[in-house]
Design a protein around this motif. Structure first.
Motif, short mmCIF file in Angstrom:
data_model
loop_
_atom_site.label_atom_id
_atom_site.label_comp_id
_atom_site.label_asym_id
_atom_site.label_seq_id
_atom_site.Cartn_x
_atom_site.Cartn_y
_atom_site.Cartn_z
N ARG A 91 0.85 -1.17 0.00
CA ARG A 91 0.00 0.00 0.00
C ARG A 91 0.90 1.24 0.00
O ARG A 91 2.07 1.18 0.37
N VAL A 92 0.31 2.35 -0.40
CA VAL A 92 0.99 3.64 -0.29
C VAL A 92 0.11 4.56 0.53
O VAL A 92 -1.05 4.80 0.18
N ASP A 93 0.64 5.04 1.64
CA ASP A 93 -0.11 5.92 2.53
C ASP A 93 0.65 7.24 2.66
O ASP A 93 1.74 7.28 3.22
N ASP A 94 0.08 8.30 2.10
CA ASP A 94 0.68 9.63 2.15
C ASP A 94 2.11 9.60 1.61
O ASP A 94 3.03 10.20 2.18
N GLY A 95 2.29 8.87 0.51
CA GLY A 95 3.58 8.81 -0.15
C GLY A 95 4.57 7.83 0.46
O GLY A 95 5.72 7.73 0.00
N VAL A 96 4.14 7.06 1.46
CA VAL A 96 5.03 6.11 2.14
C VAL A 96 4.56 4.69 1.87
O VAL A 96 3.38 4.37 2.01
N ILE A 97 5.50 3.82 1.48
CA ILE A 97 5.20 2.41 1.21
C ILE A 97 4.96 1.66 2.51
O ILE A 97 5.73 1.77 3.46
N ILE A 98 3.88 0.86 2.52
CA ILE A 98 3.58 -0.02 3.66
C ILE A 98 3.53 -1.45 3.13
O ILE A 98 2.55 -1.84 2.47
N PRO A 99 4.56 -2.27 3.37
CA PRO A 99 4.55 -3.66 2.89
C PRO A 99 3.45 -4.46 3.59
O PRO A 99 3.07 -4.16 4.73
N PRO A 100 2.94 -5.51 2.94
CA PRO A 100 1.79 -6.24 3.48
C PRO A 100 2.16 -7.38 4.43
O PRO A 100 1.46 -8.39 4.49
N PHE A 101 3.25 -7.23 5.16
CA PHE A 101 3.66 -8.32 6.05
C PHE A 101 2.70 -8.52 7.22
O PHE A 101 2.75 -9.54 7.90
N TRP A 102 1.79 -7.56 7.41
CA TRP A 102 0.76 -7.71 8.43
C TRP A 102 -0.16 -8.90 8.12
O TRP A 102 -0.84 -9.41 9.03
N ILE A 103 -0.16 -9.37 6.87
CA ILE A 103 -1.01 -10.50 6.51
C ILE A 103 -0.63 -11.75 7.31
O ILE A 103 -1.45 -12.63 7.56
N MET A 104 0.63 -11.82 7.75
CA MET A 104 1.10 -12.99 8.49
C MET A 104 0.44 -13.10 9.86
O MET A 104 0.40 -14.19 10.44
N ASP A 105 -0.08 -11.98 10.37
CA ASP A 105 -0.75 -12.02 11.68
C ASP A 105 -1.96 -12.95 11.67
O ASP A 105 -2.34 -13.49 12.71
N PHE A 106 -2.57 -13.14 10.49
CA PHE A 106 -3.75 -14.00 10.39
C PHE A 106 -3.39 -15.48 10.35
O PHE A 106 -4.28 -16.33 10.42
N PHE A 107 -2.11 -15.80 10.20
CA PHE A 107 -1.70 -17.19 10.00
C PHE A 107 -0.62 -17.62 11.00
O PHE A 107 0.27 -18.40 10.68
N GLU A 108 -0.74 -17.12 12.23
CA GLU A 108 0.24 -17.48 13.25
C GLU A 108 0.16 -18.95 13.64
O GLU A 108 1.10 -19.50 14.21
N ASP A 109 -0.97 -19.61 13.33
CA ASP A 109 -1.14 -21.02 13.61
C ASP A 109 -0.77 -21.89 12.41
O ASP A 109 -1.01 -23.11 12.43
N MET A 110 -0.20 -21.28 11.38
CA MET A 110 0.30 -22.02 10.22
C MET A 110 1.78 -21.71 10.02
O MET A 110 2.38 -20.97 10.80
N TYR A 111 2.36 -22.30 8.98
CA TYR A 111 3.80 -22.16 8.75
C TYR A 111 4.04 -21.51 7.39
O TYR A 111 3.49 -21.94 6.38
N LEU A 112 4.86 -20.48 7.39
CA LEU A 112 5.19 -19.77 6.15
C LEU A 112 6.32 -20.51 5.44
O LEU A 112 7.44 -20.59 5.95
#
Length: 261
Positions: A91-112
């Protein structure tokens, strides 16, 4: 349980699907980046529109709550050796890149197992930073040792093959996949504003399933996941809230049937 069907309803609850029946989930959820996909603008005003639009501007708490419900349902539905693949971008918020690594919070009971970089050759332009030319694909498994990975089905030609060192001219693909985005002249192109390419999903389905396994897409969109699953002799299930996209997907699926007759 029925298969080879796309339900025109939310995937926040999936009572139509048996628990532990799906081998693979692959999807690209709404990015929630407040973009009016597919609209042509002039002087800040929309002058034309192509295809139906989906709401992509939920408040953050509502957005994350929705994803949590959907992903928790997906985890119930996959087999013990199943996996979940999520395509998402920065995502880009006010000109700053925000990587989507927050998606991993939904899969703490699985393995990346991998973070795939999907690299493509065209896209939006920018004049105050380098033009973005990649998205992520996160691959999670339920059991870190017992999962399906059909390497022989997805190997690619080796550019530096040496017969004195290697038994085969084919090799394991890297975690950087260069696959073109779906452009306007592609045969698979639809009016869906955020369509991912069949080649991207083909590699995932080949790697993570065998024939007759069930593939689920909880955000089906234009039907790419179902189309590829059908072409590869897998069963598919999906959810899509917009009727126009369900019809779009069914039209594509019908063409696959015609091709196989």
């Amino acid at each position: 349980m029925k298969t080879n069907i796309i339900y025109n309803t939310s995937s926040e609850n999936m009572p139509q699907i048996d628990d532990k029946s799906v081998k693979l989930v692959v999807t690209s959820p709404p990015y929630n980046i407040n973009i009016q996909y597919g609209n042509k603008t002039s002087k800040g005003q929309i002058v034309s529109s192509k295809g139906a639009k989906y709401k992509d501007n939920l408040d953050e708490d509502t957005y994350r709550s929705m994803l949590s419900l959907v992903f928790n349902e997906c985890k119930k539905k996959i087999t013990d050796d199943g996996s979940i693949w999520i395509n998402i971008k920065n995502r880009v918020d006010d000109g700053v890149i925000i990587p989507p690594f927050w998606i991993m919070d939904f899969f703490e009971d699985m393995y990346l197992k991998n973070i795939i970089i999907w690299n493509f050759d065209w896209g939006g332009s920018t004049n105050k930073r380098f033009a973005p030319r990649y998205e992520y694909v996160f691959w999670f498994v339920k059991d870190k040792k017992n999962y399906t990975f059909n390497l022989d089905d997805i190997k690619v030609p080796s550019l530096n093959y040496r017969p004195d060192r290697y038994k085969s001219q084919l090799k394991n693909p890297t975690d950087v996949w260069r696959i073109s985005m779906v452009s306007g002249n592609f045969e698979e192109r639809t009016e869906h504003p955020a369509q991912y390419p069949e080649k991207l999903i083909e590699r995932i389905i080949l790697a993570g399933t065998n024939e007759n396994d069930i593939v689920l897409d909880p955000f089906m969109g234009s039907g790419t996941t179902a189309v590829v699953a059908k072409k590869l002799n897998r069963q598919y299930l999906g959810y899509e809230t917009m009727q126009e996209y369900c019809e779009m997907a069914q039209t594509r699926l019908n063409k696959v049937g015609d091709n196989n007759d």
